[in-house]
Design an enzyme around this catalytic site. Structure first.
Site, PDB file in Angstrom:
ATOM      1  N   CYS A  41       9.358  19.698  52.193  1.00 20.67           N
ATOM      2  CA  CYS A  41       9.511  20.367  53.488  1.00 20.67           C
ATOM      3  C   CYS A  41       8.343  21.342  53.683  1.00 20.67           C
ATOM      4  CB  CYS A  41      10.844  21.118  53.528  1.00 20.67           C
ATOM      5  SG  CYS A  41      11.098  21.937  55.120  1.00 20.67           S
TER       6      CYS A  41
ATOM      7  N   CYS B  60      10.757  28.844  53.289  1.00 24.20           N
ATOM      8  CA  CYS B  60      11.993  29.601  53.053  1.00 24.20           C
ATOM      9  C   CYS B  60      12.053  29.963  51.553  1.00 24.20           C
ATOM     10  CB  CYS B  60      13.191  28.761  53.460  1.00 24.20           C
ATOM     11  SG  CYS B  60      12.987  28.012  55.096  1.00 24.20           S
TER      12      CYS B  60
ATOM     13  N   CYS C  72      14.440  28.318  49.002  1.00 23.91           N
ATOM     14  CA  CYS C  72      14.744  26.878  49.046  1.00 23.91           C
ATOM     15  C   CYS C  72      13.936  26.036  48.066  1.00 23.91           C
ATOM     16  CB  CYS C  72      14.527  26.352  50.464  1.00 23.91           C
ATOM     17  SG  CYS C  72      15.072  24.622  50.595  1.00 23.91           S
TER      18      CYS C  72
ATOM     19  N   CYS D 101      28.770  16.278  55.710  1.00 18.71           N
ATOM     20  CA  CYS D 101      27.628  17.017  56.262  1.00 18.71           C
ATOM     21  C   CYS D 101      26.330  16.449  55.696  1.00 18.71           C
ATOM     22  CB  CYS D 101      27.693  18.487  55.859  1.00 18.71           C
ATOM     23  SG  CYS D 101      29.266  19.257  56.192  1.00 18.71           S
TER      24      CYS D 101
ATOM     25  N   CYS E  83      28.938  16.592  60.430  1.00 19.61           N
ATOM     26  CA  CYS E  83      28.081  17.759  60.622  1.00 19.61           C
ATOM     27  C   CYS E  83      26.697  17.345  60.152  1.00 19.61           C
ATOM     28  CB  CYS E  83      28.586  18.931  59.775  1.00 19.61           C
ATOM     29  SG  CYS E  83      27.540  20.412  59.906  1.00 19.61           S
TER      30      CYS E  83
ATOM     31  N   CYS F 268      27.820  25.434  63.544  1.00 26.82           N
ATOM     32  CA  CYS F 268      28.058  25.880  62.169  1.00 26.82           C
ATOM     33  C   CYS F 268      26.876  26.774  61.829  1.00 26.82           C
ATOM     34  CB  CYS F 268      28.115  24.658  61.243  1.00 26.82           C
ATOM     35  SG  CYS F 268      28.201  25.122  59.493  1.00 26.82           S
TER      36      CYS F 268
ATOM     37  N   ARG G 144      33.326  29.508  55.517  1.00 24.94           N
ATOM     38  CA  ARG G 144      33.172  28.652  54.329  1.00 24.94           C
ATOM     39  C   ARG G 144      32.546  29.410  53.162  1.00 24.94           C
ATOM     40  NH1 ARG G 144      30.288  24.675  56.246  1.00 24.94           N
ATOM     41  NH2 ARG G 144      32.191  23.833  57.108  1.00 24.94           N
TER      42      ARG G 144
HETATM   43  N1  SAM Z   1      15.896  22.040  56.749  1.00 32.03           N
HETATM   44  C1  SAM Z   1      17.007  22.402  57.524  1.00 32.03           C
HETATM   45  C2  SAM Z   1      17.055  23.876  57.852  1.00 32.03           C
HETATM   46  O1  SAM Z   1      16.495  24.672  57.115  1.00 32.03           O
HETATM   47  O2  SAM Z   1      17.675  24.219  58.857  1.00 32.03           O
HETATM   48  C3  SAM Z   1      18.345  21.974  56.935  1.00 32.03           C
HETATM   49  C4  SAM Z   1      18.575  22.042  55.431  1.00 32.03           C
HETATM   50  S1  SAM Z   1      18.538  23.678  54.702  1.00 32.03           S
HETATM   51  C5  SAM Z   1      18.488  23.281  52.985  1.00 32.03           C
HETATM   52  C6  SAM Z   1      20.183  24.293  55.034  1.00 32.03           C
HETATM   53  C7  SAM Z   1      20.548  25.653  54.529  1.00 32.03           C
HETATM   54  O3  SAM Z   1      20.777  25.624  53.135  1.00 32.03           O
HETATM   55  C8  SAM Z   1      19.566  26.797  54.697  1.00 32.03           C
HETATM   56  O4  SAM Z   1      19.542  27.325  55.986  1.00 32.03           O
HETATM   57  C9  SAM Z   1      20.117  27.803  53.714  1.00 32.03           C
HETATM   58  O5  SAM Z   1      21.023  28.668  54.355  1.00 32.03           O
HETATM   59  C10 SAM Z   1      20.845  26.940  52.669  1.00 32.03           C
HETATM   60  N2  SAM Z   1      20.174  27.045  51.349  1.00 32.03           N
HETATM   61  C11 SAM Z   1      19.021  26.451  50.984  1.00 32.03           C
HETATM   62  N3  SAM Z   1      18.692  26.772  49.711  1.00 32.03           N
HETATM   63  C12 SAM Z   1      19.666  27.603  49.259  1.00 32.03           C
HETATM   64  C13 SAM Z   1      19.874  28.286  48.029  1.00 32.03           C
HETATM   65  N4  SAM Z   1      19.015  28.209  47.017  1.00 32.03           N
HETATM   66  N5  SAM Z   1      20.996  29.047  47.893  1.00 32.03           N
HETATM   67  C14 SAM Z   1      21.872  29.155  48.919  1.00 32.03           C
HETATM   68  N6  SAM Z   1      21.705  28.529  50.115  1.00 32.03           N
HETATM   69  C15 SAM Z   1      20.612  27.771  50.297  1.00 32.03           C
HETATM   70 FE1  SF4 Z   2      12.827  23.301  54.604  1.00 29.16          FE
HETATM   71 FE2  SF4 Z   2      14.485  24.321  52.826  1.00 29.16          FE
HETATM   72 FE3  SF4 Z   2      13.581  25.853  54.791  1.00 29.16          FE
HETATM   73 FE4  SF4 Z   2      15.338  23.841  55.362  1.00 29.16          FE
HETATM   74  S1  SF4 Z   2      15.735  25.673  54.126  1.00 29.16           S
HETATM   75  S2  SF4 Z   2      13.456  24.359  56.473  1.00 29.16           S
HETATM   76  S3  SF4 Z   2      14.696  22.339  53.806  1.00 29.16           S
HETATM   77  S4  SF4 Z   2      12.337  24.924  53.146  1.00 29.16           S
END
Ligand code: SAM
Ligand code: SF4
Ligand code: DTB
Length: 332
Positions: free
Chosen positions: A55, A59, A62, A99, A130, A190, A262
């Site tokens: 990606c 973030c 992530c 989801c 979802c 959500c 949740r």
């Molecule tokens: N890429 C899309 C986005 O960011 O909207 C969808 C997938 S993203 C992985 C969905 C959510 O997963 C993120 O907004 C975050 O809140 C949660 N998430 C990702 N990594 C995480 C982590 N290490 N611990 C807890 N929540 C996490």
């Molecule tokens: Fe990409 Fe992870 Fe950020 Fe979603 S949360 S936009 S998968 S880096």
């Protein structure tokens, strides 16, 4: 009791609630919860990562960002038949919602159509749906609504002030715009956040204020406990005190009485007593299944055993539909 003001929840009211004695907070959350929901029922959602890793976003929490060296191996879009099989297994295990998550900044229109083929496969298995694909345009949200999607997940993640320390590749306003597009299209929203990313108590209060003042309020509010994945910038973040985590759940319940709150990522590192406190504080949904997107979740057997010890029944499709009809009747 801390009142909400006429136009909704003020920051001061939420910060006061968050700082109140745990027993008072849980008592108040229980009263709100029991007014709207069966307190001994928890909704089960199963996650699947349909496009994993690589990606472009940054973030800091992530493991799927291309910028960090983590355990994640990138995977292309999951074939329709694999999605169908995973949804069938989730339903057989007792989940009512499936989801699908994709590691995109935003889907292209072509990819959105490919996701809709997978959505139809899940619908054919008789599950609520979802999806979470990143930012959506108004037209893309309408397309998903036409396809019969139930919920779109897009998290605010944290407060606006803390957000700038966590993500630089898109803004808080970008997130609010996607959420407005989703709600405008008639999809259920959500939307939640992540705790344990070094935020202050006031920043937690501000996250809840942002969520509770969305119009309409989100139907589903995932509260994630940061999974500290090696290789991400937050790998060594100071964990949140479990009682502070429970407090945020209670405040989410009180300020968003009609939402499914949740207890989301991070349960694998949470003991049974903390999870039980979260249910007492008004959490009434979990991610159910042996994995989340790229990390571990408690096994479904362990979860069924825990719910059974607490006298909690998994919500059925019939319960969920009755609840939705009740809410629709109230709104119209
Ligand atoms: N890429 C899309 C986005 O960011 O909207 C969808 C997938 S993203 C992985 C969905 C959510 O997963 C993120 O907004 C975050 O809140 C949660 N998430 C990702 N990594 C995480 C982590 N290490 N611990 C807890 N929540 C996490
Ligand atoms: Fe990409 Fe992870 Fe950020 Fe979603 S949360 S936009 S998968 S880096
Ligand atoms: C949400 O709030 N949490 C889920 C779901 N929405 C998509 C994702 C949790 C991801 C945890 C880290 C991982 O497994 O990669």
């Amino acid at each position: 009791m801390t009142p909400a003001n006429d136009i909704g929840w003020s920051f001061a009211a939420i910060a006061d609630l968050l700082a109140s004695p745990l027993s008072d907070l849980i008592y108040r959350a229980q009263r709100v919860h029991r007014d709207k929901f069966d307190p001994n029922s928890v909704q089960l959602s199963t996650l699947a990562s349909i496009k994993t890793g690589a990606c472009p976003e940054d973030c800091a929490y992530c493991p799927q960002s291309v910028r960090f060296q983590t355990h994640v191996e990138p995977e292309k879009l999951m074939p329709v038949e694999e999605v169908r099989a995973a949804a069938g297994r989730a339903r057989a295990a007792g989940a009512t919602r499936f989801c699908m998550g994709a590691a995109w900044r935003a889907p292209s229109d072509a990819n959105l159509e490919r996701v809709i083929e997978r959505l139809e496969a899940v619908q054919a298995e008789g599950l609520e749906t979802c999806i979470t694909l990143g930012m959506l345009t108004a037209r893309q949200a309408e397309r998903l609504a036409e396809a019969g999607l139930d919920y779109y997940n897009h998290n605010l993640d944290t407060s606006p002030a803390h957000y700038e320390r966590i993500i630089t590749t898109r803004t808080y306003d970008d997130r609010l715009e996607t959420l407005a597009n989703v709600a405008e299209a008639g999809l259920k929203v959500c939307c939640g956040g992540i705790l344990g990313m070094g935020e202050t108590a006031n920043e937690r209060a501000e996250l809840i204020r942002q969520l509770a003042t969305l119009e309409p309020q989100p139907e589903s509010v995932p509260i994630n406990n940061l999974i500290r994945v090696p290789g991400t910038p937050l790998a060594d973040a100071e964990p949140i005190d479990p009682f502070d985590f429970v407090r945020v759940i209670a405040v989410a319940r009180i300020t968003m009485p009609g939402a499914y709150v949740r207890l989301s990522a991070g349960r694998d590192d949470m003991n049974d007593a903390t999870q039980a406190l979260c249910f007492l504080a008004g959490a009434n949904s979990i991610f159910y299944g042996d994995s989340l997107l790229t990390t571990d979740n408690p096994s479904h057997r362990a979860d069924l055993a825990l719910l059974d010890r607490l006298g909690i029944e998994p919500e059925t499709q019939v319960d969920a539909r009755a609840k939705t009809n009740e809410v629709d009747a109230h709104v119209s």
